[in-house]
Design an enzyme around this catalytic site. Structure first.
Site, short mmCIF file in Angstrom:
data_model
loop_
_atom_site.label_atom_id
_atom_site.label_comp_id
_atom_site.label_asym_id
_atom_site.label_seq_id
_atom_site.Cartn_x
_atom_site.Cartn_y
_atom_site.Cartn_z
N HIS A 16 -6.54 -3.00 -4.10
CA HIS A 16 -7.88 -3.48 -3.78
C HIS A 16 -8.88 -3.01 -4.84
CE1 HIS A 16 -7.06 -4.04 0.82
NE2 HIS A 16 -5.97 -4.23 0.10
N ASP A 115 -14.53 -4.91 0.42
CA ASP A 115 -13.23 -5.59 0.45
C ASP A 115 -12.90 -5.99 1.89
OD1 ASP A 115 -12.55 -3.20 1.63
OD2 ASP A 115 -10.57 -3.16 0.72
O1 UPG Z 1 4.44 0.50 -10.86
C1 UPG Z 1 3.49 -0.21 -10.55
C2 UPG Z 1 3.26 -0.69 -9.25
C3 UPG Z 1 2.18 -1.48 -9.00
N1 UPG Z 1 1.30 -1.78 -10.00
C4 UPG Z 1 0.12 -2.62 -9.73
O2 UPG Z 1 -0.40 -2.32 -8.45
C5 UPG Z 1 -0.85 -3.50 -7.82
C6 UPG Z 1 -0.13 -3.64 -6.51
O3 UPG Z 1 -0.77 -4.61 -5.72
P1 UPG Z 1 0.03 -5.55 -4.71
O4 UPG Z 1 1.09 -6.26 -5.40
O5 UPG Z 1 -0.97 -6.44 -4.04
O6 UPG Z 1 0.72 -4.59 -3.71
P2 UPG Z 1 0.20 -3.36 -2.75
O7 UPG Z 1 -0.16 -2.24 -3.59
O8 UPG Z 1 1.28 -3.19 -1.77
O9 UPG Z 1 -1.11 -4.03 -2.07
C7 UPG Z 1 -1.71 -4.01 -0.79
O10 UPG Z 1 -2.85 -4.88 -0.97
C8 UPG Z 1 -2.55 -6.24 -1.27
C9 UPG Z 1 -3.86 -6.99 -1.47
O11 UPG Z 1 -4.65 -6.95 -0.33
C10 UPG Z 1 -1.71 -6.87 -0.16
O12 UPG Z 1 -1.36 -8.20 -0.50
C11 UPG Z 1 -0.45 -6.03 0.05
O13 UPG Z 1 0.30 -6.56 1.11
C12 UPG Z 1 -0.85 -4.58 0.35
O14 UPG Z 1 0.30 -3.77 0.54
C13 UPG Z 1 -0.55 -4.66 -8.76
O15 UPG Z 1 -1.72 -5.01 -9.46
C14 UPG Z 1 0.48 -4.08 -9.71
O16 UPG Z 1 0.40 -4.61 -11.01
C15 UPG Z 1 1.52 -1.33 -11.29
O17 UPG Z 1 0.75 -1.64 -12.21
N2 UPG Z 1 2.60 -0.56 -11.51
#
Ligand code: UPG
Length: 479
Positions: A16, A115
């Site tokens: 977020h 958010d």
């Molecule tokens: O090793 C890693 C792991 C993650 N990321 C970044 O972290 C973010 C992860 O976001 P997302 O893919 O949306 O997953 P979550 O962190 O699980 O996000 C939460 O928030 C999202 C947006 O609301 C929801 O869709 C998900 O279900 C919720 O778990 C992305 O930009 C990735 O590129 C990295 O750069 N490196």
């Protein structure tokens, strides 16, 4: 000259906060009379997560974007909460008086930017008579689901968790196909979540003066056009919806030493085109040790080159997962040696940078919305493995509605107690299927990639929507 000031508050969830800061960048670039101050909240229990947020902020240097750190609550027994969602809500309530104080002292305040979980802050905006803009960090289809269910509950007296119990599918205005009950998020099907906080949060969406959605119209045209059909979303009209995406996490923060990271990138750049399967499950998910073993065997049996992001659960519930100190202890015996020439198991990586490399042929993903958009943007097909939150719904949309993914798993049952693991055979099958270079899914995702790039360029639908948003903020403030 800063004429229109926004205060942004987003809890410390990487999926977020990073995107909210990315949203600020084109807004500030498009109108130099805007300024945005991000109010930063930190978790009391999680030095690892705090470090990640600090490095994100350090990497974000944009004219017109300011940071103000809110006080961090003390780590007392009050924070022994086992559910991350409730944890975040408690943190927001704790910060509310601080936000109120800052907002009331801010001259020329044009509004709050929050958010999708921070709706409690709308009270502060209302007290001060300024608008709230809500940044919905997931897709329009999911937003439509929430608003539709809230309409059924509030206007037709339907008890949502009871309603879904008796059905096999739901017809939802934001989806083209009937949605199986099994892929609805726990937020809607489980009373403890729906009734205690999700319903209230969704009611809050209607109080916003605009909902900014991280999507683009070519991806979710059905969902976006459904918002103008009032019959599905109740008597009180919805706020304007601004689909401004894809807003991508370009900050590429990686607390791993940069040496490790660049070695990994160098390795990736030496692999043939489309030959590597990338596995990563977002910023929050971790797996049971038995499941880690199954994934390892599945990867190994597929015979494909791989890059696997594997992290261990946080020290305390609610915190961020941590990189392993000794990966060997988590993996099957000899796995690292046997696969040394074809793959790497790593901690946090700059995901967008990885996905943009030509060697990456497919992505095994939990279908968090940001990962979904990043994969689409880079034209990388997905094998779905949802873990929590609305990820099952995203997986359904990707596989069944958009045809840009294959399924390893479509629901997250296996995360619940006593449920079967996703077996190595299933992982192997999914990897083989998605790595097939001839598959149609690959062609379709490339088409969406092209469209996603055009959307935010001048003349694109998201560029236009962002202009409308800025116009809305400025005109309300000048009125
Ligand atoms: O090793 C890693 C792991 C993650 N990321 C970044 O972290 C973010 C992860 O976001 P997302 O893919 O949306 O997953 P979550 O962190 O699980 O996000 C939460 O928030 C999202 C947006 O609301 C929801 O869709 C998900 O279900 C919720 O778990 C992305 O930009 C990735 O590129 C990295 O750069 N490196």
């Amino acid at each position: 000259m800063e004429k229109f000031k926004l205060l942004m508050m987003v809890p410390p969830l990487m999926g977020h906060l990073a995107q909210a800061l990315e949203l600020a960048k084109p807004m500030l670039a498009r109108n130099n009379q805007l300024s945005i101050t991000a109010l930063i909240m930190e978790l009391p229990i999680d030095p690892h997560g705090t470090a990640r947020i600090q490095s994100l902020i350090a990497a974000t240097n944009v004219e017109g974007l300011h940071f103000h750190h809110l006080p961090t609550p003390e780590d007392t027994s009050d924070w022994n909460i086992t559910h991350r969602g409730l944890f975040t809500l408690k943190l927001l309530e704790y910060q509310k008086p601080h936000v109120r104080e800052i907002a009331s002292k801010t001259q020329k305040l044009s509004g709050l930017l929050i958010d999708l979980v921070s709706t409690t802050m709308i009270d502060v905006a209302d007290e001060l008579g300024v608008p709230t803009y809500l940044f919905f960090t997931s897709g329009a289809a999911f937003l439509g689901l929430m608003l539709h269910l809230q309409t059924l509950e509030d206007e037709q007296n339907q008890d949502i968790p009871d309603l879904v119990k008796g059905e096999s599918h739901l017809i939802l205005p934001s989806f083209a196909k009937p949605v199986p009950i099994g892929v609805l998020p726990a937020a809607a099907t489980q009373k403890e979540y729906w009734s205690t906080f999700v319903l209230k949060m969704t009611r809050g969406y209607r109080r916003a003066k605009g909902i900014i959605v991280n999507t683009f119209s070519d991806l979710e045209s059905n969902a976006i056009s459904s918002f103008s059909l009032d019959s599905y979303y109740g008597k009180s009209s919805l706020p304007p919806i601004f689909p401004v995406g894809p807003i991508l996490n370009r900050s590429q923060i990686h607390p791993q030493s940069s040496e490790d990271c660049s070695a990994m990138m160098k390795w990736l750049d030496c692999q043939p085109k489309n030959s590597v399967v990338f596995l990563c499950f977002g910023s929050l998910a971790t797996f049971h040790p038995d499941q880690v073993q199954e994934i390892a065997y599945g990867i190994e049996r597929s015979g494909h080159r791989f890059l696997w992001v594997l992290r261990q659960p946080p020290v305390k519930e609610g915190g961020f997962p941590r990189d392993y100190e000794n990966l060997e202890l988590a993996l099957p015996e000899g796995f690292l040696d046997r696969t040394a020439s074809i793959g790497k198991v790593v901690g946090w990586v700059p995901q967008l940078a990885v996905l943009s490399r030509s060697a990456v042929g497919a992505f095994v993903s939990h279908c968090g919305w940001n990962s979904t958009l990043e994969s689409i943007f880079c034209g990388v097909p997905i094998a779905t493995w949802p873990v929590q939150a609305e990820q099952q719904l995203n997986a359904f949309q990707l596989v069944r509605e958009l045809g840009i993914a294959v399924e390893i798993s479509l629901d997250y049952n296996q995360q619940k107690e006593n449920q079967a693991l996703v077996r190595a055979e299933q992982v192997e099958k999914g990897i083989r299927e998605i790595m097939d270079v001839e598959n149609e899914v690959r062609i379709r995702v490339k088409e969406f990639s092209e469209k996603s790039r055009l959307a935010t360029k001048e003349g694109g639908s998201s560029y236009f929507a962002l202009g409308n948003l800025i116009q809305d903020i400025c005109s309300r403030s000048s009125a």
